[in-house]
Design an enzyme around this catalytic site. Structure first.
Site, short mmCIF file in Angstrom:
data_model
loop_
_atom_site.label_atom_id
_atom_site.label_comp_id
_atom_site.label_asym_id
_atom_site.label_seq_id
_atom_site.Cartn_x
_atom_site.Cartn_y
_atom_site.Cartn_z
N CYS A 3 11.10 3.39 7.15
CA CYS A 3 9.76 3.00 6.71
C CYS A 3 8.88 4.24 6.59
O CYS A 3 8.70 4.99 7.56
CB CYS A 3 9.15 2.01 7.72
SG CYS A 3 7.40 1.70 7.44
N CYS A 6 5.96 4.33 9.08
CA CYS A 6 6.43 4.62 10.44
C CYS A 6 6.70 6.11 10.60
O CYS A 6 6.41 6.69 11.65
CB CYS A 6 7.69 3.80 10.76
SG CYS A 6 7.37 2.04 11.09
N ASP A 29 -5.20 8.35 1.68
CA ASP A 29 -4.22 7.94 0.68
C ASP A 29 -3.85 9.15 -0.18
O ASP A 29 -4.71 9.94 -0.57
CB ASP A 29 -4.79 6.81 -0.19
CG ASP A 29 -3.72 6.11 -1.00
OD1 ASP A 29 -3.45 4.92 -0.71
OD2 ASP A 29 -3.16 6.73 -1.93
N HIS A 45 5.35 -1.64 13.67
CA HIS A 45 5.69 -2.05 12.30
C HIS A 45 5.42 -3.54 12.10
O HIS A 45 6.03 -4.39 12.74
CB HIS A 45 7.16 -1.74 12.00
CG HIS A 45 7.52 -2.04 10.58
ND1 HIS A 45 7.34 -1.12 9.55
CD2 HIS A 45 7.98 -3.17 10.00
CE1 HIS A 45 7.70 -1.68 8.41
NE2 HIS A 45 8.10 -2.91 8.65
N ASN A 85 -2.74 -5.35 0.14
CA ASN A 85 -1.84 -5.95 -0.84
C ASN A 85 -0.65 -6.56 -0.11
O ASN A 85 -0.16 -5.99 0.88
CB ASN A 85 -1.35 -4.88 -1.83
CG ASN A 85 -2.48 -4.31 -2.67
OD1 ASN A 85 -3.38 -5.04 -3.06
ND2 ASN A 85 -2.43 -3.02 -2.95
N HIS A 96 4.78 -1.74 5.04
CA HIS A 96 4.20 -1.62 6.39
C HIS A 96 2.73 -1.94 6.19
O HIS A 96 2.04 -1.23 5.43
CB HIS A 96 4.42 -0.19 6.91
CG HIS A 96 3.91 0.07 8.31
ND1 HIS A 96 4.70 0.63 9.29
CD2 HIS A 96 2.69 -0.14 8.88
CE1 HIS A 96 4.00 0.77 10.41
NE2 HIS A 96 2.77 0.31 10.19
N HIS A 98 -1.01 -2.33 5.66
CA HIS A 98 -2.07 -1.30 5.65
C HIS A 98 -3.30 -1.87 4.97
O HIS A 98 -3.20 -2.65 4.02
CB HIS A 98 -1.60 -0.03 4.93
CG HIS A 98 -0.95 -0.27 3.60
ND1 HIS A 98 0.35 -0.73 3.47
CD2 HIS A 98 -1.43 -0.14 2.34
CE1 HIS A 98 0.64 -0.85 2.20
NE2 HIS A 98 -0.42 -0.52 1.48
N HIS A 100 -6.46 -0.73 2.82
CA HIS A 100 -7.10 0.32 2.04
C HIS A 100 -8.60 0.27 2.33
O HIS A 100 -9.22 -0.80 2.17
CB HIS A 100 -6.90 0.10 0.54
CG HIS A 100 -5.49 0.14 0.07
ND1 HIS A 100 -4.95 1.24 -0.55
CD2 HIS A 100 -4.50 -0.80 0.11
CE1 HIS A 100 -3.68 0.99 -0.88
NE2 HIS A 100 -3.39 -0.24 -0.49
P1 DGP Z 1 0.14 -0.45 -1.61
O1 DGP Z 1 0.43 -0.29 -3.07
O2 DGP Z 1 -0.96 -1.40 -1.30
O3 DGP Z 1 1.42 -0.73 -0.84
O4 DGP Z 1 -0.40 0.97 -1.13
C1 DGP Z 1 0.41 2.03 -0.73
C2 DGP Z 1 -0.44 3.25 -0.76
O5 DGP Z 1 0.24 4.26 -0.04
C3 DGP Z 1 -0.71 3.82 -2.14
O6 DGP Z 1 -2.12 3.75 -2.40
C4 DGP Z 1 -0.26 5.25 -2.08
C5 DGP Z 1 -0.07 5.50 -0.61
N1 DGP Z 1 1.02 6.38 -0.29
C6 DGP Z 1 2.32 6.25 -0.70
N2 DGP Z 1 3.07 7.24 -0.18
C7 DGP Z 1 2.23 8.01 0.58
C8 DGP Z 1 2.43 9.17 1.37
O7 DGP Z 1 3.52 9.72 1.50
N3 DGP Z 1 1.33 9.68 1.99
C9 DGP Z 1 0.09 9.09 1.88
N4 DGP Z 1 -0.92 9.68 2.51
N5 DGP Z 1 -0.13 7.98 1.15
C10 DGP Z 1 0.94 7.45 0.50
#
Ligand code: DGP
Length: 112
Positions: A3, A6, A29, A45, A85, A96, A98, A100
């Site tokens: 993950c 994680c 992000d 998780h 989402n 996992h 989250h 926003h």
């Molecule tokens: P969602 O599409 O709702 O599952 O959002 C996932 C978010 O995670 C997306 O806005 C981009 C962010 N994201 C993906 N990979 C990484 C990463 O490696 N580091 C960071 N900081 N954010 C990431």
């Protein structure tokens, strides 16, 4: 478990941390969609908000306890948006849970 978040929580993958406590981790992000775009995650998780139960909801409460503090530290006194989402139709890309946190500008009225 393989993950991404994680691994970020564990420090295996670097992140720009903005908040941490016993149950919660928050970081910027990688692909910001607003001047402030922070992801708030439970350290344990939980695959998505659809997986919240009486057993794991303390982590969710801790996330909502953390959000006003980090919003204040990010200068979001004029308001912000919380989005989570879920699944395929919700376009959840990381499995996992989250939240926003988006702010730092007037956000669009439309949410979908
Ligand atoms: P969602 O599409 O709702 O599952 O959002 C996932 C978010 O995670 C997306 O806005 C981009 C962010 N994201 C993906 N990979 C990484 C990463 O490696 N580091 C960071 N900081 N954010 C990431």
């Amino acid at each position: 478990m393989d993950c991404l978040f994680c691994k970020i929580i564990g420090g295996e993958i670097p992140s720009a941390k903005v908040y941490e406590d016993e149950l919660v981790y928050a970081f910027r992000d990688i692909n910001p969609q607003a001047p402030v775009h922070v992801l708030v995650v439970p350290k344990a998780h939980i695959a998505s908000a659809d997986e919240i139960t009486a057993e794991n909801s303390a982590a969710v409460a801790a996330m909502f306890n953390a959000i006003p503090k980090l919003a204040a530290s990010e200068g979001l006194a004029n308001g912000y948006r919380i989005i989570t989402n879920i699944g395929e139709d919700g376009c959840q890309s990381v499995k996992h849970m989250h939240f926003h946190i988006l702010g730092g500008k007037k956000l669009p009225e439309s949410m979908a």
